[in-house]
Design a protein around this motif. Structure first.
Motif, mmCIF file in Angstrom:
data_model
loop_
_atom_site.group_PDB
_atom_site.id
_atom_site.type_symbol
_atom_site.label_atom_id
_atom_site.label_comp_id
_atom_site.label_asym_id
_atom_site.label_seq_id
_atom_site.Cartn_x
_atom_site.Cartn_y
_atom_site.Cartn_z
ATOM 1 N N LEU A 1 33.080 -26.788 -44.052
ATOM 2 C CA LEU A 1 34.259 -25.977 -43.411
ATOM 3 C C LEU A 1 35.380 -26.651 -43.355
ATOM 4 O O LEU A 1 36.542 -26.241 -43.445
ATOM 5 N N ARG A 2 35.270 -27.889 -43.171
ATOM 6 C CA ARG A 2 36.659 -28.688 -43.284
ATOM 7 C C ARG A 2 37.121 -28.751 -44.684
ATOM 8 O O ARG A 2 38.251 -28.889 -44.687
ATOM 9 N N HIS A 3 36.135 -28.828 -45.615
ATOM 10 C CA HIS A 3 36.742 -28.951 -47.219
ATOM 11 C C HIS A 3 37.300 -27.634 -47.292
ATOM 12 O O HIS A 3 38.234 -27.536 -48.301
ATOM 13 N N ARG A 4 36.482 -26.371 -46.881
ATOM 14 C CA ARG A 4 36.937 -24.998 -47.261
ATOM 15 C C ARG A 4 38.089 -24.506 -46.243
ATOM 16 O O ARG A 4 37.876 -23.573 -45.512
ATOM 17 N N GLU A 5 39.316 -25.361 -46.309
ATOM 18 C CA GLU A 5 40.219 -24.960 -45.461
ATOM 19 C C GLU A 5 40.744 -23.477 -45.880
ATOM 20 O O GLU A 5 41.334 -22.619 -45.238
ATOM 21 N N ASP A 6 40.568 -23.086 -47.296
ATOM 22 C CA ASP A 6 40.796 -21.702 -47.379
ATOM 23 C C ASP A 6 40.145 -20.486 -46.760
ATOM 24 O O ASP A 6 40.518 -19.480 -46.768
ATOM 25 N N ALA A 7 39.094 -21.013 -46.126
ATOM 26 C CA ALA A 7 38.203 -20.139 -45.610
ATOM 27 C C ALA A 7 38.709 -19.832 -44.213
ATOM 28 O O ALA A 7 38.613 -20.664 -43.275
ATOM 29 N N GLN A 8 39.619 -18.706 -43.914
ATOM 30 C CA GLN A 8 40.300 -18.273 -42.717
ATOM 31 C C GLN A 8 39.089 -18.039 -41.716
ATOM 32 O O GLN A 8 38.215 -17.364 -42.056
ATOM 33 N N ASN A 9 39.378 -18.457 -40.686
ATOM 34 C CA ASN A 9 38.440 -18.124 -39.147
ATOM 35 C C ASN A 9 38.422 -16.740 -39.097
ATOM 36 O O ASN A 9 37.212 -15.944 -38.778
ATOM 37 N N VAL A 10 39.505 -15.875 -39.628
ATOM 38 C CA VAL A 10 39.471 -14.361 -39.220
ATOM 39 C C VAL A 10 38.524 -14.029 -40.176
ATOM 40 O O VAL A 10 37.961 -12.905 -40.160
ATOM 41 N N ASP A 11 38.384 -14.439 -41.324
ATOM 42 C CA ASP A 11 37.614 -13.931 -42.477
ATOM 43 C C ASP A 11 36.031 -14.345 -42.412
ATOM 44 O O ASP A 11 35.066 -13.610 -42.389
ATOM 45 N N LEU A 12 36.027 -15.604 -41.719
ATOM 46 C CA LEU A 12 34.640 -16.063 -41.205
ATOM 47 C C LEU A 12 34.129 -14.861 -40.115
ATOM 48 O O LEU A 12 32.708 -14.410 -40.222
ATOM 49 N N MET A 13 34.940 -14.496 -39.317
ATOM 50 C CA MET A 13 34.672 -13.839 -38.067
ATOM 51 C C MET A 13 34.357 -12.359 -38.724
ATOM 52 O O MET A 13 33.347 -11.554 -38.033
ATOM 53 N N GLY A 14 35.146 -11.785 -39.781
ATOM 54 C CA GLY A 14 34.826 -10.668 -40.356
ATOM 55 C C GLY A 14 33.714 -10.441 -40.988
ATOM 56 O O GLY A 14 32.943 -9.459 -41.187
ATOM 57 N N LEU A 15 33.247 -11.638 -41.499
ATOM 58 C CA LEU A 15 31.776 -11.632 -42.329
ATOM 59 C C LEU A 15 30.572 -11.740 -41.492
ATOM 60 O O LEU A 15 29.525 -11.348 -41.804
ATOM 61 N N ALA A 16 30.681 -12.845 -40.857
ATOM 62 C CA ALA A 16 29.453 -13.260 -39.792
ATOM 63 C C ALA A 16 29.571 -13.214 -38.298
ATOM 64 O O ALA A 16 28.684 -13.574 -37.909
ATOM 65 N N GLY A 17 30.701 -13.040 -38.019
ATOM 66 C CA GLY A 17 30.967 -12.959 -36.684
ATOM 67 C C GLY A 17 31.271 -14.022 -35.682
ATOM 68 O O GLY A 17 30.690 -14.171 -34.368
ATOM 69 N N PHE A 18 31.280 -15.246 -36.439
ATOM 70 C CA PHE A 18 31.377 -16.620 -35.959
ATOM 71 C C PHE A 18 32.540 -17.257 -36.626
ATOM 72 O O PHE A 18 32.462 -17.096 -37.744
#
Length: 106
Positions: A27-44
């Motif tokens: 997740l540190r490496h994938r700075e492009d993966a926004q928290n809002v997108d993680l929340m939208g897909l996985a709920g965390f």
């Protein structure tokens, strides 16, 4: 799955810790993966992971977030977090609604 038969509970702590560290580094490496997108897909998201670290250990919120983000949260947010779109916020809202209350051991 029944907690008494969940293979996760038999996973060696050292193995679990290694997998957790790999997830955080990913997740540190994938700075492009926004928290809002993680929340939208996985709920965390990273903040959730930080909260779980804080709850499980002796770290305060700021120290737990720095552990997960690899830098102070404000610095990460300033450099890597964009503004959420209405669509992202709606996906996050729908995804978070699916999160069932979990027991303290989960």
């Amino acid at each position: 799955m029944n907690p008494e038969t969940d293979p996760l509970d038999t996973l060696d702590d050292a193995v679990a810790a290694q997998a957790f560290r790999r997830l955080i580094r990913h997740l540190r490496h994938r700075e492009d993966a926004q928290n809002v997108d993680l929340m939208g897909l996985a709920g965390f998201c990273r903040n959730c992971l930080s909260d779980w670290v804080e709850e499980a250990g002796d770290l305060n919120k700021d120290a737990a977030r720095e552990t997960v983000y690899g830098m102070p949260y404000a610095q990460w947010k300033a450099h890597h977090q964009g503004d959420a779109t209405p669509e992202q916020l709606e996906r996050m809202k729908q995804s978070v609604a699916k999160n069932a209350p979990q027991s303290a051991g989960a």
